[in-house]
Design a protein around this motif. Structure first.
Motif, PDB file in Angstrom:
ATOM      1  N   PHE A   1       0.766  -1.129  -0.049  1.00 54.37           N
ATOM      2  CA  PHE A   1       0.062  -0.043   0.026  1.00 54.37           C
ATOM      3  C   PHE A   1       0.804   1.306  -0.018  1.00 54.37           C
ATOM      4  CE2 PHE A   1      -3.390  -2.978   1.052  1.00 54.37           C
ATOM      5  CZ  PHE A   1      -4.387  -2.426   0.389  1.00 54.37           C
ATOM      6  N   GLU A   2       1.925   0.999   0.582  1.00 53.45           N
ATOM      7  CA  GLU A   2       2.790   2.232   0.569  1.00 53.45           C
ATOM      8  C   GLU A   2       3.285   2.678  -0.918  1.00 53.45           C
ATOM      9  OE1 GLU A   2       7.421   3.813   2.417  1.00 53.45           O
ATOM     10  OE2 GLU A   2       6.510   1.710   2.628  1.00 53.45           O
ATOM     11  N   GLU A   3       3.651   1.694  -1.729  1.00 52.85           N
ATOM     12  CA  GLU A   3       3.987   1.866  -3.224  1.00 52.85           C
ATOM     13  C   GLU A   3       2.676   2.422  -3.829  1.00 52.85           C
ATOM     14  OE1 GLU A   3       5.067  -0.309  -7.325  1.00 52.85           O
ATOM     15  OE2 GLU A   3       5.170  -1.513  -5.247  1.00 52.85           O
ATOM     16  N   LEU A   4       1.332   1.658  -3.587  1.00 51.63           N
ATOM     17  CA  LEU A   4       0.364   2.312  -4.296  1.00 51.63           C
ATOM     18  C   LEU A   4       0.089   3.564  -4.076  1.00 51.63           C
ATOM     19  CD1 LEU A   4      -2.102   1.478  -6.279  1.00 51.63           C
ATOM     20  CD2 LEU A   4      -3.239   0.655  -4.264  1.00 51.63           C
ATOM     21  N   ILE A   5       0.138   4.200  -2.768  1.00 52.32           N
ATOM     22  CA  ILE A   5      -0.129   5.376  -2.406  1.00 52.32           C
ATOM     23  C   ILE A   5       0.933   6.411  -3.074  1.00 52.32           C
ATOM     24  CG2 ILE A   5      -0.247   6.958  -0.296  1.00 52.32           C
ATOM     25  CD1 ILE A   5      -2.774   5.220  -0.588  1.00 52.32           C
ATOM     26  N   ALA A   6       2.041   6.037  -3.111  1.00 50.86           N
ATOM     27  CA  ALA A   6       2.983   6.696  -3.920  1.00 50.86           C
ATOM     28  C   ALA A   6       2.632   7.036  -5.068  1.00 50.86           C
ATOM     29  CB  ALA A   6       4.319   6.376  -3.573  1.00 50.86           C
ATOM     30  N   ARG A   7       2.203   5.930  -5.666  1.00 54.39           N
ATOM     31  CA  ARG A   7       1.527   5.942  -7.531  1.00 54.39           C
ATOM     32  C   ARG A   7       0.453   7.077  -7.464  1.00 54.39           C
ATOM     33  NH1 ARG A   7       3.364   1.879 -11.116  1.00 54.39           N
ATOM     34  NH2 ARG A   7       4.978   0.490 -10.092  1.00 54.39           N
ATOM     35  N   ILE A   8      -0.491   6.985  -6.570  1.00 54.00           N
ATOM     36  CA  ILE A   8      -1.712   7.577  -6.550  1.00 54.00           C
ATOM     37  C   ILE A   8      -1.211   9.214  -6.227  1.00 54.00           C
ATOM     38  CG2 ILE A   8      -3.830   8.042  -5.296  1.00 54.00           C
ATOM     39  CD1 ILE A   8      -4.016   5.059  -4.797  1.00 54.00           C
ATOM     40  N   THR A   9      -0.532   9.320  -5.378  1.00 53.15           N
ATOM     41  CA  THR A   9      -0.102  10.723  -5.034  1.00 53.15           C
ATOM     42  C   THR A   9       0.647  11.318  -6.248  1.00 53.15           C
ATOM     43  OG1 THR A   9       0.162  10.047  -2.772  1.00 53.15           O
ATOM     44  CG2 THR A   9       1.337  11.983  -3.669  1.00 53.15           C
ATOM     45  N   LEU A  10       1.200  10.574  -6.938  1.00 53.52           N
ATOM     46  CA  LEU A  10       1.984  11.353  -8.046  1.00 53.52           C
ATOM     47  C   LEU A  10       0.998  11.702  -9.222  1.00 53.52           C
ATOM     48  CD1 LEU A  10       4.589  11.736 -10.053  1.00 53.52           C
ATOM     49  CD2 LEU A  10       4.296   9.258 -10.516  1.00 53.52           C
ATOM     50  N   GLN A  11      -0.193  10.835  -9.220  1.00 54.72           N
ATOM     51  CA  GLN A  11      -1.252  11.149 -10.439  1.00 54.72           C
ATOM     52  C   GLN A  11      -1.831  12.438  -9.804  1.00 54.72           C
ATOM     53  OE1 GLN A  11      -0.994  10.037 -13.059  1.00 54.72           O
ATOM     54  NE2 GLN A  11       0.627   8.425 -12.715  1.00 54.72           N
ATOM     55  N   ILE A  12      -2.298  12.362  -8.617  1.00 55.97           N
ATOM     56  CA  ILE A  12      -2.892  13.583  -7.996  1.00 55.97           C
ATOM     57  C   ILE A  12      -2.151  14.698  -8.131  1.00 55.97           C
ATOM     58  CG2 ILE A  12      -3.881  14.565  -5.737  1.00 55.97           C
ATOM     59  CD1 ILE A  12      -4.845  11.772  -5.032  1.00 55.97           C
ATOM     60  N   ARG A  13      -0.797  14.603  -7.977  1.00 57.54           N
ATOM     61  CA  ARG A  13       0.217  15.913  -8.114  1.00 57.54           C
ATOM     62  C   ARG A  13       0.094  16.401  -9.565  1.00 57.54           C
ATOM     63  NH1 ARG A  13       5.003  14.014  -6.643  1.00 57.54           N
ATOM     64  NH2 ARG A  13       4.156  14.110  -4.273  1.00 57.54           N
ATOM     65  N   LYS A  14       0.167  15.457 -10.531  1.00 62.26           N
ATOM     66  CA  LYS A  14       0.283  15.898 -11.813  1.00 62.26           C
ATOM     67  C   LYS A  14      -1.250  16.743 -12.266  1.00 62.26           C
ATOM     68  CE  LYS A  14       3.101  12.326 -13.851  1.00 62.26           C
ATOM     69  NZ  LYS A  14       3.408  10.888 -14.539  1.00 62.26           N
ATOM     70  N   ARG A  15      -2.135  16.096 -11.713  1.00 64.56           N
ATOM     71  CA  ARG A  15      -3.608  16.321 -12.182  1.00 64.56           C
ATOM     72  C   ARG A  15      -3.671  17.899 -11.515  1.00 64.56           C
ATOM     73  NH1 ARG A  15      -8.138  15.660 -14.299  1.00 64.56           N
ATOM     74  NH2 ARG A  15     -10.105  16.184 -13.438  1.00 64.56           N
ATOM     75  N   THR A  16      -3.212  18.160 -10.089  1.00 64.66           N
ATOM     76  CA  THR A  16      -3.472  19.245  -9.844  1.00 64.66           C
ATOM     77  C   THR A  16      -2.588  20.381 -10.438  1.00 64.66           C
ATOM     78  OG1 THR A  16      -3.691  18.281  -7.348  1.00 64.66           O
ATOM     79  CG2 THR A  16      -3.151  20.589  -7.283  1.00 64.66           C
ATOM     80  N   GLN A  17      -1.256  20.013 -10.815  1.00 61.57           N
ATOM     81  CA  GLN A  17      -0.601  21.202 -11.367  1.00 61.57           C
ATOM     82  C   GLN A  17      -0.995  21.489 -12.995  1.00 61.57           C
ATOM     83  OE1 GLN A  17       3.124  18.761 -11.411  1.00 61.57           O
ATOM     84  NE2 GLN A  17       3.778  19.372  -9.698  1.00 61.57           N
ATOM     85  N   ASN A  18      -1.903  20.568 -13.436  1.00 59.28           N
ATOM     86  CA  ASN A  18      -2.490  20.807 -14.854  1.00 59.28           C
ATOM     87  C   ASN A  18      -3.486  21.594 -14.643  1.00 59.28           C
ATOM     88  OD1 ASN A  18      -0.393  19.546 -16.151  1.00 59.28           O
ATOM     89  ND2 ASN A  18      -1.268  17.463 -16.239  1.00 59.28           N
ATOM     90  N   GLN A  19      -4.208  21.736 -13.586  1.00 62.19           N
ATOM     91  CA  GLN A  19      -5.460  22.282 -13.530  1.00 62.19           C
ATOM     92  C   GLN A  19      -5.310  23.869 -13.219  1.00 62.19           C
ATOM     93  OE1 GLN A  19      -7.121  20.581  -9.910  1.00 62.19           O
ATOM     94  NE2 GLN A  19      -8.340  19.264 -11.040  1.00 62.19           N
ATOM     95  N   THR A  20      -6.353  24.586 -14.093  1.00 61.37           N
ATOM     96  CA  THR A  20      -6.026  25.930 -14.134  1.00 61.37           C
ATOM     97  C   THR A  20      -6.893  26.517 -12.899  1.00 61.37           C
ATOM     98  OG1 THR A  20      -6.464  26.181 -16.510  1.00 61.37           O
ATOM     99  CG2 THR A  20      -6.910  28.051 -15.439  1.00 61.37           C
ATOM    100  N   PRO A  21      -6.159  27.362 -11.952  1.00 63.56           N
ATOM    101  CA  PRO A  21      -6.752  27.998 -10.723  1.00 63.56           C
ATOM    102  C   PRO A  21      -8.144  28.588 -11.429  1.00 63.56           C
ATOM    103  CG  PRO A  21      -4.248  28.596 -10.981  1.00 63.56           C
ATOM    104  CD  PRO A  21      -4.869  27.931 -12.192  1.00 63.56           C
ATOM    105  N   THR A  22      -9.167  28.276 -10.336  1.00 61.83           N
ATOM    106  CA  THR A  22     -10.475  28.792 -10.664  1.00 61.83           C
ATOM    107  C   THR A  22     -10.408  30.052  -9.514  1.00 61.83           C
ATOM    108  OG1 THR A  22     -11.270  26.897 -11.069  1.00 61.83           O
ATOM    109  CG2 THR A  22     -12.888  28.441 -10.377  1.00 61.83           C
TER     110      THR A  22
END
Length: 225
Positions: A104-125
């Motif tokens: 689960f440590e590895e899975l959470i790390a992979r999930i966190t990476l995708q969340i970080r990418k999505r957050t960075q690509n979102q235009t601030p509202t």
């Protein structure tokens, strides 16, 4: 962030939901693929985690169909470690393919990476718009039909929380925990008074109301004729 988990393995899903909650992310679990597709395609989400076993099975078709019409990152989990399956689902648009069993440590790390990418690509509202109601996030102010409405900091925070949960029932307990910073049900009447005051400011004089009380439970923000 809201994360949807589709998996037949109940124990795995519950453990994953607990791990996600521990890092501050709300998640929803489905073990029925058809129901999940109906629910998820009608709701906003930030990440989908779905278990697939074979190319062409129900879950695999789910992934292909979902990614044809949604720009949401999908992580595939599977006990199938065959290269053919990995390539197929990555080509279908999945952002990652995780072979079970996985720590689960590895899975959470992979999930966190995708969340970080999505957050960075979102235009601030800078504002939220609900028909004639506009909530200016940068200015902490509200307008309805072009008229500015003066709110206290607590009223603004309450309206913003309800608006971001548009169409969902929000309990008094949730408002205490997420807006008021305390849980004290003996003073629940304070919430009722605050909401009545907020409704007067937001809805008074308008035929269509945005804030609604579900008696004895909580509140819903949505336009009703």
């Amino acid at each position: 962030m809201e994360i949807f988990i589709v998996d037949k393995d109940f124990r795995f899903a519950m453990r994953l939901m607990d791990e996600l909650l521990g890092i501050g992310h709300k998640s929803y679990f489905y073990d029925n693929y058809r129901l999940a597709y109906e629910e998820i395609t009608n709701r906003s989400q930030d990440l989908l985690i779905i278990n697939v076993e074979e190319i062409g099975d129900e879950a695999s078709v789910f992934v292909s169909d979902f990614l044809k019409s949604h720009d949401i990152p999908v992580i595939v989990t599977s006990s199938n470690g065959e290269l053919r399956s990995k390539i197929y689902h990555l080509k279908a648009g999945a952002v990652d393919y995780v072979v079970k069993p996985v720590s689960f440590e590895e899975l959470i790390a992979r999930i966190t990476l995708q969340i970080r990418k999505r957050t960075q690509n979102q235009t601030p509202t800078s504002k939220l718009i609900f028909d004639d109601l506009v909530i200016h996030l940068s200015k902490n102010c509200v307008e309805r039909s072009g008229k500015r409405i003066n709110l206290t900091k607590q009223e603004f925070a309450t309206l913003l929380y309800l608006a971001r949960r548009k169409g969902e029932l929000v309990t008094r307990e949730e408002l205490f925990q997420n807006v008021w910073g305390q849980v004290n049900l003996s003073t629940a009447n304070l919430i009722n008074v605050a909401i009545r005051r907020l409704r007067r400011k937001i809805d008074e004089g308008y035929d269509r109301k945005f804030l609604h009380t579900v008696h004895g439970i909580g509140y819903i923000a949505e336009y009703r004729d």
